[in-house]
Design a protein around this motif. Structure first.
Motif, short mmCIF file in Angstrom:
data_model
loop_
_atom_site.label_atom_id
_atom_site.label_comp_id
_atom_site.label_asym_id
_atom_site.label_seq_id
_atom_site.Cartn_x
_atom_site.Cartn_y
_atom_site.Cartn_z
N ALA A 50 -38.10 -1.66 16.12
CA ALA A 50 -39.35 -1.89 15.39
C ALA A 50 -40.40 -0.87 15.80
CB ALA A 50 -39.85 -3.30 15.65
N TYR A 62 -46.64 -5.84 16.57
CA TYR A 62 -47.40 -6.90 17.24
C TYR A 62 -46.53 -8.15 17.44
CZ TYR A 62 -51.06 -10.32 18.19
OH TYR A 62 -51.83 -11.32 18.77
N VAL A 97 -49.79 1.24 3.44
CA VAL A 97 -49.19 -0.10 3.44
C VAL A 97 -48.10 -0.18 4.52
CG1 VAL A 97 -47.74 -1.71 2.11
CG2 VAL A 97 -49.71 -0.61 1.03
N PHE A 98 -47.31 0.87 4.62
CA PHE A 98 -46.27 0.93 5.64
C PHE A 98 -46.88 0.87 7.04
CE2 PHE A 98 -43.33 3.26 8.43
CZ PHE A 98 -42.15 2.55 8.18
N PRO A 132 -40.24 3.25 12.48
CA PRO A 132 -41.32 3.70 11.59
C PRO A 132 -41.68 5.18 11.77
CG PRO A 132 -41.85 1.55 12.49
CD PRO A 132 -40.62 2.03 13.20
N ALA A 183 -49.68 -0.63 7.91
CA ALA A 183 -50.12 -2.00 8.16
C ALA A 183 -48.94 -2.92 8.48
CB ALA A 183 -50.90 -2.53 6.97
N VAL A 184 -47.88 -2.81 7.69
CA VAL A 184 -46.70 -3.67 7.89
C VAL A 184 -46.02 -3.36 9.22
CG1 VAL A 184 -44.40 -4.23 7.01
CG2 VAL A 184 -46.33 -4.02 5.43
N ALA A 185 -45.84 -2.08 9.52
CA ALA A 185 -45.17 -1.69 10.76
C ALA A 185 -46.00 -2.11 11.98
CB ALA A 185 -44.94 -0.19 10.77
N SER A 186 -47.32 -1.99 11.91
CA SER A 186 -48.18 -2.39 13.03
C SER A 186 -48.09 -3.89 13.26
CB SER A 186 -49.64 -1.98 12.76
OG SER A 186 -49.74 -0.58 12.63
N ALA A 187 -48.07 -4.65 12.15
CA ALA A 187 -47.93 -6.10 12.28
C ALA A 187 -46.58 -6.45 12.89
CB ALA A 187 -48.08 -6.76 10.91
N ALA A 188 -45.52 -5.75 12.49
CA ALA A 188 -44.19 -6.01 13.03
C ALA A 188 -44.15 -5.72 14.53
CB ALA A 188 -43.15 -5.18 12.29
#
Length: 397
Positions: free
Chosen positions: A123, A108, A98-99, A127, A101-106
Motif C-alpha cells: 500500500a 492511513y 483522486v488517486f 502508488p 487522496a485514495v492512496a493516502s487514506a489507504a
C-alpha cells in the motif's frame, strides 16, 4: 547520525539544488510551464525528506508517516504534470489527485496492520510505482519525439518501487516502528535507490529542458522576424544539411530563388508598411506551398529561396510557376485592388560534384535571367556545363 540519516540529508540538499535549477529555467523562460511544475515537485521532495528526517521525534508517527507519503506522492504528481506540459499532453490532474487522496487514506488505514505485513508495504510503495507508470504513459502518448532514455529510467524506477516490499523482506524488514526505520539496512538501500533514480530522472528532465531551451534559442536566432521564414544564415545551414542528406539518399534536390518585382517602387509609392505586408504575403505563400522536408528562407530584403529535396528540375520549375501564378492573384491589404504584385524565379538542380554555393550561384544566375527577360517569369539553369535560360511557360517574360 546513521547512514540512512546521512543519505536523507543529502537527498534534501540535492532536491533543493534541483528545484533551484528548474526554477532558474522557469525564470529564464516564463512560458515554460513544465519547468515550474518540476521545480514545485522537487520543493515537495525537500519537504518529504524533512518529514522523514523528523519522524523519530514523534511518539505517535501515524500522521507524520501518512504526511510524508502524501507529500512524496504529490511530488511525483507534480513531476508528471511537468512532463505532460513538456510533451504537449493534457495533464491528468483530476485522476492523479483522486488517486493521491485514495492512496493516502489507504496508507492511513494500513497503519493498524502488522509492521511487516506485505499488504502494508505494498500500500505504501505501489502508488509510487503507479505514478512512475503514469509518467511513462505521458511520454509514450506524446506527439513529439520520444526520449527513450527517460522512458527506460521511468520504467526501471517503477519497478524498483514495486520491488521494495520484497527487498524489505529480504533485508529483515523496515523497522519495528517508524522511529526505527532510519536505523535499518532496508532504509539505507531504499534511500540509496531513491537517490539514484530520483537524481537520474531529475538530470534527464533537466537535460531535456536545457536542450529544448537551446534549440529554441537557435531557432529564434535563425528566424527572420517579418517573414517567419529562416534568415540567410539559418537557411544556408539547413540547406547544406538538406543537400547532404539528399546526396546520401541518392535523390535529386533543387533550389528555387525568388525576387519580388519592383519592390522599391511599392515602398516608395505606398509606404514600408505595405511593403512589409507584401513580404508577409509571399512568405505565407511559400510556407503553405512547402512540404515539411522543404527548407524555405528569406535570404535578402525581398529575396527568398527554397530547397526542394527529392525534386528534379522539371518539378521544381512547376513549383516555381505555381508560386508565381498564385502570388500574382493574391490581394494585399493597403494596395489598390487592381494592383498586381509579381515575382521572378530562378531554378537549378544540384549536379554531380556540385556543392551548395555552386547551386546557389546557378539559381541566382537564372533569377537574373528572369529579371532581364522582363520579370514575372521563371528561368532554369540547365546544368554546370552550359548556362541556358529558356523562356518560361507563362508570365510576362
Amino acid at each position: 547520525m546513521g547512514s540512512a540519516d546521512f543519505i536523507l540529508v543529502i537527498n534534501l540538499l540535492v532536491a533543493g539544488l534541483l528545484a533551484a535549477a528548474f526554477a532558474a529555467i522557469a525564470v529564464h523562460d516564463v512560458g515554460r510551464v513544465s519547468a515550474r511544475w518540476l521545480a514545485f515537485g522537487y520543493l515537495l521532495g525537500m519537504a518529504y525528506f524533512a518529514i522523514e528526517f523528523s519522524i523519530p521525534a514523534f511518539a505517535d508517527a501515524r500522521l507524520p508517516v501518512v504526511m510524508a507519503f502524501a507529500v512524496f506522492l504529490g511530488a511525483t504528481i507534480a513531476f508528471n504534470g511537468g512532463l505532460a506540459h513538456k510533451y504537449g499532453v493534457t495533464p491528468p490532474w483530476a485522476p492523479m489527485l483522486v488517486f493521491l487522496a485514495v492512496a493516502s487514506a489507504a496508507v492511513y488505514l494500513v497503519q493498524d496492520l502488522p509492521r511487516y505485513s506485505l499488504t502494508r508495504m505494498l500500500a505504501y510503495q505501489l502508488p509510487y510505482a503507479a505514478m512512475q507508470c503514469t509518467a511513462l504513459g505521458i511520454v509514450l502518448s506524446s506527439r513529439q519525439r520520444l526520449d527513450h532514455l527517460l522512458m527506460l529510467v521511468l520504467a526501471a524506477s517503477a519497478l524498483q518501487f514495486a520491488s521494495k516490499p520484497f527487498i524489505a523482506g529480504a533485508l529483515g524488514g523496515w523497522g519495528a516502528n517508524p522511529q526505527s526505520y532510519v536505523q535499518t539496512g532496508y532504509a539505507l538501500v531504499s534511500q540509496s535507490l531513491g537517490t539514484v533514480f530520483g537524481l537520474a530522472l531529475a538530470l534527464l528532465a533537466l537535460a531535456i529542458l536545457v536542450r529544448d531551451v537551446l534549440a529554441e534559442a537557435m531557432s529564434k536566432s535563425e528566424t527572420d522576424t517579418l517573414s517567419r521564414l529562416l534568415n540567410r544564415g539559418g537557411f544556408e545551414r539547413h540547406a547544406e544539411l538538406a543537400l547532404r542528406d539528399a546526396v546520401r539518399r541518392g535523390v535529386p534536390v533543387a533550389l528555387v530563388i525568388a525576387d519580388l518585382d519592383h519592390f522599391k517602387r511599392i515602398n516608395d509609392s505606398y509606404g514600408h508598411a505595405c511593403g512589409d505586408r507584401v513580404i508577409e504575403t509571399f512568405a505565407g505563400l511559400l510556407r503553405e506551398a512547402a512540404a515539411e522536408h522543404h527548407v524555405a528562407g528569406r535570404i535578402g530584403g525581398e529575396e527568398f529561396a527554397i530547397i526542394l529535396p527529392g525534386t528534379n528540375l522539371a518539378a521544381a520549375r512547376l513549383f516555381a510557376e505555381g508560386a508565381r501564378s498564385a502570388f500574382g492573384g493574391l490581394p494585399i491589404e493597403g494596395l489598390p485592388a487592381d494592383h498586381r504584385c509579381s515575382a521572378s524565379f530562378g531554378v537549378a538542380e544540384l549536379a554531380t560534384d556540385e556543392d551548395f554555393p555552386d547551386l546557389l550561384r546557378r539559381a541566382d544566375e537564372a533569377l537574373y535571367a528572369a529579371k532581364n527577360a522582363g520579370r514575372d517569369c521563371v528561368r532554369v539553369s540547365l546544368g554546370t556545363a552550359r548556362r541556358q535560360f529558356p523562356a518560361a511557360v507563362s508570365g510576362r517574360g
